[in-house]
Design a protein around this motif. Structure first.
Motif, PDB file in Angstrom:
ATOM      1  N   SER A  43       0.843  -1.203   0.000  1.00  0.00           N
ATOM      2  CA  SER A  43       0.000   0.000   0.000  1.00  0.00           C
ATOM      3  C   SER A  43       0.875   1.249   0.000  1.00  0.00           C
ATOM      4  O   SER A  43       0.566   2.236  -0.688  1.00  0.00           O
ATOM      5  CB  SER A  43      -0.926   0.009   1.223  1.00  0.00           C
ATOM      6  OG  SER A  43      -1.864  -1.038   1.154  1.00  0.00           O
ATOM      7  N   ALA A  44       1.971   1.216   0.767  1.00  0.00           N
ATOM      8  CA  ALA A  44       2.892   2.357   0.773  1.00  0.00           C
ATOM      9  C   ALA A  44       3.489   2.598  -0.610  1.00  0.00           C
ATOM     10  O   ALA A  44       3.772   3.749  -0.977  1.00  0.00           O
ATOM     11  CB  ALA A  44       4.004   2.119   1.798  1.00  0.00           C
ATOM     12  N   GLN A  45       3.674   1.541  -1.396  1.00  0.00           N
ATOM     13  CA  GLN A  45       4.204   1.706  -2.750  1.00  0.00           C
ATOM     14  C   GLN A  45       3.159   2.273  -3.712  1.00  0.00           C
ATOM     15  O   GLN A  45       3.505   2.904  -4.718  1.00  0.00           O
ATOM     16  CB  GLN A  45       4.721   0.365  -3.291  1.00  0.00           C
ATOM     17  CG  GLN A  45       5.695  -0.363  -2.386  1.00  0.00           C
ATOM     18  CD  GLN A  45       6.810   0.505  -1.868  1.00  0.00           C
ATOM     19  OE1 GLN A  45       7.510   1.172  -2.639  1.00  0.00           O
ATOM     20  NE2 GLN A  45       6.986   0.516  -0.552  1.00  0.00           N
ATOM     21  N   MET A  46       1.892   2.047  -3.411  1.00  0.00           N
ATOM     22  CA  MET A  46       0.818   2.504  -4.303  1.00  0.00           C
ATOM     23  C   MET A  46       0.425   3.957  -4.058  1.00  0.00           C
ATOM     24  O   MET A  46      -0.148   4.611  -4.936  1.00  0.00           O
ATOM     25  CB  MET A  46      -0.432   1.632  -4.123  1.00  0.00           C
ATOM     26  CG  MET A  46      -0.251   0.146  -4.391  1.00  0.00           C
ATOM     27  SD  MET A  46       0.184  -0.266  -6.100  1.00  0.00           S
ATOM     28  CE  MET A  46       1.862  -0.882  -5.860  1.00  0.00           C
ATOM     29  N   LEU A  47       0.673   4.477  -2.847  1.00  0.00           N
ATOM     30  CA  LEU A  47       0.264   5.833  -2.490  1.00  0.00           C
ATOM     31  C   LEU A  47       1.391   6.800  -2.834  1.00  0.00           C
ATOM     32  O   LEU A  47       2.500   6.672  -2.325  1.00  0.00           O
ATOM     33  CB  LEU A  47      -0.063   5.907  -0.997  1.00  0.00           C
ATOM     34  CG  LEU A  47      -1.109   4.907  -0.494  1.00  0.00           C
ATOM     35  CD1 LEU A  47      -1.310   5.046   1.002  1.00  0.00           C
ATOM     36  CD2 LEU A  47      -2.429   5.086  -1.226  1.00  0.00           C
ATOM     37  N   HIS A  48       1.085   7.791  -3.671  1.00  0.00           N
ATOM     38  CA  HIS A  48       2.141   8.661  -4.199  1.00  0.00           C
ATOM     39  C   HIS A  48       2.154  10.049  -3.568  1.00  0.00           C
ATOM     40  O   HIS A  48       3.180  10.734  -3.625  1.00  0.00           O
ATOM     41  CB  HIS A  48       2.009   8.785  -5.713  1.00  0.00           C
ATOM     42  CG  HIS A  48       2.142   7.477  -6.434  1.00  0.00           C
ATOM     43  ND1 HIS A  48       3.334   6.791  -6.522  1.00  0.00           N
ATOM     44  CD2 HIS A  48       1.234   6.704  -7.080  1.00  0.00           C
ATOM     45  CE1 HIS A  48       3.160   5.663  -7.205  1.00  0.00           C
ATOM     46  NE2 HIS A  48       1.885   5.586  -7.546  1.00  0.00           N
ATOM     47  N   HIS A  49       1.047  10.492  -3.007  1.00  0.00           N
ATOM     48  CA  HIS A  49       1.005  11.843  -2.435  1.00  0.00           C
ATOM     49  C   HIS A  49      -0.090  11.891  -1.375  1.00  0.00           C
ATOM     50  O   HIS A  49      -0.829  10.914  -1.171  1.00  0.00           O
ATOM     51  CB  HIS A  49       0.774  12.896  -3.522  1.00  0.00           C
ATOM     52  CG  HIS A  49      -0.356  12.577  -4.444  1.00  0.00           C
ATOM     53  ND1 HIS A  49      -1.689  12.680  -4.079  1.00  0.00           N
ATOM     54  CD2 HIS A  49      -0.360  12.139  -5.727  1.00  0.00           C
ATOM     55  CE1 HIS A  49      -2.455  12.338  -5.086  1.00  0.00           C
ATOM     56  NE2 HIS A  49      -1.676  11.995  -6.102  1.00  0.00           N
ATOM     57  N   SER A  50      -0.209  13.031  -0.704  1.00  0.00           N
ATOM     58  CA  SER A  50      -1.164  13.164   0.397  1.00  0.00           C
ATOM     59  C   SER A  50      -2.601  12.993  -0.059  1.00  0.00           C
ATOM     60  O   SER A  50      -3.459  12.561   0.711  1.00  0.00           O
ATOM     61  CB  SER A  50      -0.987  14.522   1.076  1.00  0.00           C
ATOM     62  OG  SER A  50      -1.189  15.582   0.152  1.00  0.00           O
ATOM     63  N   GLY A  51      -2.891  13.329  -1.318  1.00  0.00           N
ATOM     64  CA  GLY A  51      -4.240  13.125  -1.840  1.00  0.00           C
ATOM     65  C   GLY A  51      -4.618  11.657  -1.873  1.00  0.00           C
ATOM     66  O   GLY A  51      -5.756  11.286  -1.558  1.00  0.00           O
ATOM     67  N   ASP A  52      -3.663  10.802  -2.255  1.00  0.00           N
ATOM     68  CA  ASP A  52      -3.911   9.356  -2.227  1.00  0.00           C
ATOM     69  C   ASP A  52      -4.154   8.882  -0.800  1.00  0.00           C
ATOM     70  O   ASP A  52      -5.040   8.059  -0.545  1.00  0.00           O
ATOM     71  CB  ASP A  52      -2.711   8.612  -2.817  1.00  0.00           C
ATOM     72  CG  ASP A  52      -2.613   8.777  -4.323  1.00  0.00           C
ATOM     73  OD1 ASP A  52      -3.619   9.169  -4.944  1.00  0.00           O
ATOM     74  OD2 ASP A  52      -1.522   8.525  -4.873  1.00  0.00           O
ATOM     75  N   ALA A  53      -3.353   9.397   0.131  1.00  0.00           N
ATOM     76  CA  ALA A  53      -3.519   9.002   1.530  1.00  0.00           C
ATOM     77  C   ALA A  53      -4.890   9.429   2.052  1.00  0.00           C
ATOM     78  O   ALA A  53      -5.559   8.660   2.753  1.00  0.00           O
ATOM     79  CB  ALA A  53      -2.410   9.619   2.375  1.00  0.00           C
ATOM     80  N   ARG A  54      -5.304  10.638   1.726  1.00  0.00           N
ATOM     81  CA  ARG A  54      -6.613  11.095   2.199  1.00  0.00           C
ATOM     82  C   ARG A  54      -7.736  10.281   1.581  1.00  0.00           C
ATOM     83  O   ARG A  54      -8.758  10.012   2.207  1.00  0.00           O
ATOM     84  CB  ARG A  54      -6.791  12.575   1.879  1.00  0.00           C
ATOM     85  CG  ARG A  54      -8.022  13.173   2.567  1.00  0.00           C
ATOM     86  CD  ARG A  54      -8.085  14.666   2.425  1.00  0.00           C
ATOM     87  NE  ARG A  54      -9.229  15.190   3.164  1.00  0.00           N
ATOM     88  CZ  ARG A  54      -9.618  16.442   3.140  1.00  0.00           C
ATOM     89  NH1 ARG A  54      -8.938  17.332   2.422  1.00  0.00           N
ATOM     90  NH2 ARG A  54     -10.670  16.843   3.823  1.00  0.00           N
ATOM     91  N   GLY A  55      -7.554   9.851   0.326  1.00  0.00           N
ATOM     92  CA  GLY A  55      -8.555   8.992  -0.308  1.00  0.00           C
ATOM     93  C   GLY A  55      -8.714   7.670   0.434  1.00  0.00           C
ATOM     94  O   GLY A  55      -9.829   7.175   0.610  1.00  0.00           O
ATOM     95  N   VAL A  56      -7.595   7.097   0.891  1.00  0.00           N
ATOM     96  CA  VAL A  56      -7.645   5.859   1.672  1.00  0.00           C
ATOM     97  C   VAL A  56      -8.387   6.094   2.984  1.00  0.00           C
ATOM     98  O   VAL A  56      -9.221   5.276   3.406  1.00  0.00           O
ATOM     99  CB  VAL A  56      -6.228   5.328   1.930  1.00  0.00           C
ATOM    100  CG1 VAL A  56      -6.226   4.240   2.999  1.00  0.00           C
ATOM    101  CG2 VAL A  56      -5.627   4.777   0.647  1.00  0.00           C
ATOM    102  N   ILE A  57      -8.083   7.199   3.651  1.00  0.00           N
ATOM    103  CA  ILE A  57      -8.715   7.482   4.943  1.00  0.00           C
ATOM    104  C   ILE A  57     -10.211   7.690   4.771  1.00  0.00           C
ATOM    105  O   ILE A  57     -11.016   7.217   5.586  1.00  0.00           O
ATOM    106  CB  ILE A  57      -8.041   8.698   5.595  1.00  0.00           C
ATOM    107  CG1 ILE A  57      -6.612   8.320   5.993  1.00  0.00           C
ATOM    108  CG2 ILE A  57      -8.833   9.193   6.802  1.00  0.00           C
ATOM    109  CD1 ILE A  57      -5.748   9.492   6.348  1.00  0.00           C
ATOM    110  N   ARG A  58     -10.617   8.382   3.730  1.00  0.00           N
ATOM    111  CA  ARG A  58     -12.053   8.589   3.501  1.00  0.00           C
ATOM    112  C   ARG A  58     -12.747   7.281   3.119  1.00  0.00           C
ATOM    113  O   ARG A  58     -13.897   7.053   3.503  1.00  0.00           O
ATOM    114  CB  ARG A  58     -12.259   9.647   2.416  1.00  0.00           C
ATOM    115  CG  ARG A  58     -11.955  11.057   2.914  1.00  0.00           C
ATOM    116  CD  ARG A  58     -12.269  12.110   1.894  1.00  0.00           C
ATOM    117  NE  ARG A  58     -12.361  13.430   2.527  1.00  0.00           N
ATOM    118  CZ  ARG A  58     -12.602  14.547   1.869  1.00  0.00           C
ATOM    119  NH1 ARG A  58     -12.762  14.531   0.545  1.00  0.00           N
ATOM    120  NH2 ARG A  58     -12.677  15.694   2.508  1.00  0.00           N
TER     121      ARG A  58
END
Length: 566
Positions: free
Chosen positions: A116-131
């Motif tokens: 998952s860390a390899q798939m997330l490229h920026h904070s927008g991706d991280a926020r998408g996961v959290i939402r």
């Protein structure tokens, strides 16, 4: 190809974190835990496939480093070493039925986090996961509220919420983690529609958390609330209004469920958090005995998920007695640090503490509002498992969430890349890797699912056709020969049919695979007696007594087979 790959990288972690806590399957005997584990394996293999395809498409291997890579690797390595010297290697690898907390599950946690860390490229991706996590959690909470109300009405007494997670404490750990995340969405909302949506999620999650009656989760949520309130003091009034609203809704829920005294039950339960006698009735005793267990094998431990096999030797009282005098074997230390020390030794505990230190250090470096909200969610989950234990229904989404946390906290993540040689060799290697993932899908997803489906069919058929039930049980055993529960089912059917030799063979296999169920050894003792082997019957009876020496049935059974010459 490039766009499809980018979409897959962005959406697969989101879909995984949304679906994992919701996973439930009617067609398996274990309807709550095994479906989540198998779905997690599907997502893990999918993430690995995307990583391989990306590497082949770009001829470059790109790895994003995280602050916990080395501690996590050390924790996995410790579990692998403990498995080698485990009291029962089979249990240490695969885990016990309905727990599945063996080495393979720890590898699944680590794999979900790393890929998952390899798939997330920026904070927008991280926020998408959290939402996505919040969206799935909202549905989990709504289902849990409905389940608690419905079950309470049918039972004529309050039934705690457990929802799709199958256990109220596990649900509590999950919801305690979500509570500060929902609050963070409320704080950041820029429009009334966004505020109403966030407030809706926050309220539903809070109500479901209250209905779990999980004291450890309440305590975790309380500490998390203190963290976010300290970060946003001007929001205190808003939180107070929300809290009062939640309490009012709980009272209404109590009336709807024909339990108008629910608020008094909640208050009484909450008061036990600060009552030493409430914890001391069993939990403190389990912790004390766990320390004795750890001291007996301190360096490497007894192996992952073997706690239930060895704890009875150190149990100084009948700590498995619960509500309504129902007895349940103690198979966890009910404190994560003690659980790890018991199963992976002090080496594993040191790796675990380094892992936590890596999380805390990363969060401390990013002391912004969003970073503190994520840290509060991490703390809520951490406190809950320290007073209980890691359970995969909550742990699987947590590890994907952890990857999103570290990306959010680390403003400048370190990325290592290495160009790969062009040519057919890499294509062949990639094809072999993909084929290997497909083989893993068959071995660790399809076969376990089919085996547990056959177990359910065996149990259902046992009421009408013993031969059909036995056939389904044998098929389950052939599909998952490492699983002791399937051998126990075959043994039980043979026992009921008077097929003593078949029953003995099945029970002996179950014992060798690893079980902490005294009933298996009690039945084995009776079978051995039927076959005229009283020495073996006594040995089996003593094994049953060793697993639960406080059970009068085990005591009486041993008395039936006195020692030779006694």
């Amino acid at each position: 190809m490039g766009r499809a790959l980018a979409l897959s990288e962005r959406w697969l972690p989101r879909i995984g974190v949304f679906l994992l806590p919701l996973a439930f399957w009617w067609d398996t005997y274990d309807q709550f835990v095994l479906p989540k584990l198998l779905l997690a394996r599907i997502f893990l293999l999918g993430l690995a496939a995307i990583f391989i395809v990306r590497t082949l498409a770009t001829n470059t291997i790109v790895v994003r480093r995280t602050p916990i890579d080395l501690p996590l690797l050390a924790l996995v390595a410790s579990a692998a070493i403990s498995t080698i010297v485990a009291v029962n290697p089979n249990v240490s690898i695969f885990g016990t039925y309905a727990r599945y907390d063996g080495l393979l599950t720890l590898l699944t946690y680590a794999g979900l986090f790393w890929f998952s860390a390899q798939m997330l490229h920026h904070s927008g991706d991280a926020r998408g996961v959290i939402r996505a996590l919040l969206a799935g959690g909202y549905l989990v909470a709504a289902i849990a509220i409905y389940q608690s109300i419905s079950d309470s009405q049918n039972a004529g007494a309050f039934v705690p919420a457990f929802g799709t997670l199958g256990n109220s404490n596990v649900l509590g750990a999950f919801l305690a983690m979500l509570l500060p995340l929902a609050y963070g969405e409320l704080v950041r909302a820029q429009s009334w529609s966004a505020r109403i949506l966030a407030l809706n999620v926050l309220t539903v999650v809070a109500i479901a958390l209250v209905l779990t009656f999980s004291r450890s989760a309440w305590l975790g949520a309380l500490v998390a609330s203190a963290i976010v309130l300290a970060a946003t003091p001007r929001m205190a009034l808003r939180v107070t209004v929300v809290t009062v609203g939640v309490i009012a809704i709980v009272i209404v829920v109590g009336g709807v469920s024909n339990k108008p005294g629910l608020e008094r039950l909640v208050t009484a339960r909450a008061m036990t958090i600060v009552d030493p006698n409430a914890w001391g009735s069993s939990r403190l005793h389990i912790w004390q005995d766990s320390i004795s267990l750890i001291a007996s094998r301190p360096i490497l431990g007894y192996g992952p998920d073997t706690f239930g096999l060895v704890f009875p030797k150190f149990e100084t009282g009948d700590w498995g007695v619960g509500a309504r005098d129902l007895h349940q074997q103690v198979d966890k230390a009910h404190a994560e640090v003690l659980q790890i020390a018991a199963t992976q030794g002090l080496i594993g505990l040191a790796a675990y503490l380094l892992l936590l230190a890596g999380f805390i250090r990363a969060a401390w470096r990013a002391r912004r509002l969003n970073g503190l909200v994520l840290f509060a969610a991490f703390v809520a989950y951490l406190i809950t498992v320290q007073l209980n234990f890691t359970a995969l229904a909550a742990a699987l989404p947590f590890w994907i969430f952890a990857a999103a946390c570290l990306l959010t906290w680390d403003a400048r993540p370190v990325t290592v890349s290495k160009a790969l040689p062009h040519g057919p060799v890499m294509q062949v290697a990639g094809g072999i890797a993909i084929a290997g993932l497909a083989a893993l899908m068959v071995a660790f997803v399809a076969r376990p699912y089919l085996a547990d489906r056959d177990l359910q069919r065996s149990v259902l058929a046992s009421a009408t056709s013993s031969s059909a039930a036995a056939a389904w049980a044998e098929q389950a055993r052939s599909l998952a020969p490492q699983e002791s529960v399937y051998a126990v089912q075959a043994g039980n059917l043979a026992f009921e049919g008077g097929h003593w030799t078949t029953a003995r063979d099945a029970y002996q296999v179950a014992a060798r695979l690893g079980t902490y169920n005294p009933m298996v050894y009690r039945n084995l003792a009776l079978v051995d007696a039927q076959l005229g082997d009283r020495a073996a019957a006594r040995a089996a009876a003593l094994n049953a007594l060793a697993l639960d020496r406080f059970d009068p049935a085990n005591q009486a059974l041993v008395a039936q087979f006195p020692a030779a010459g006694a």
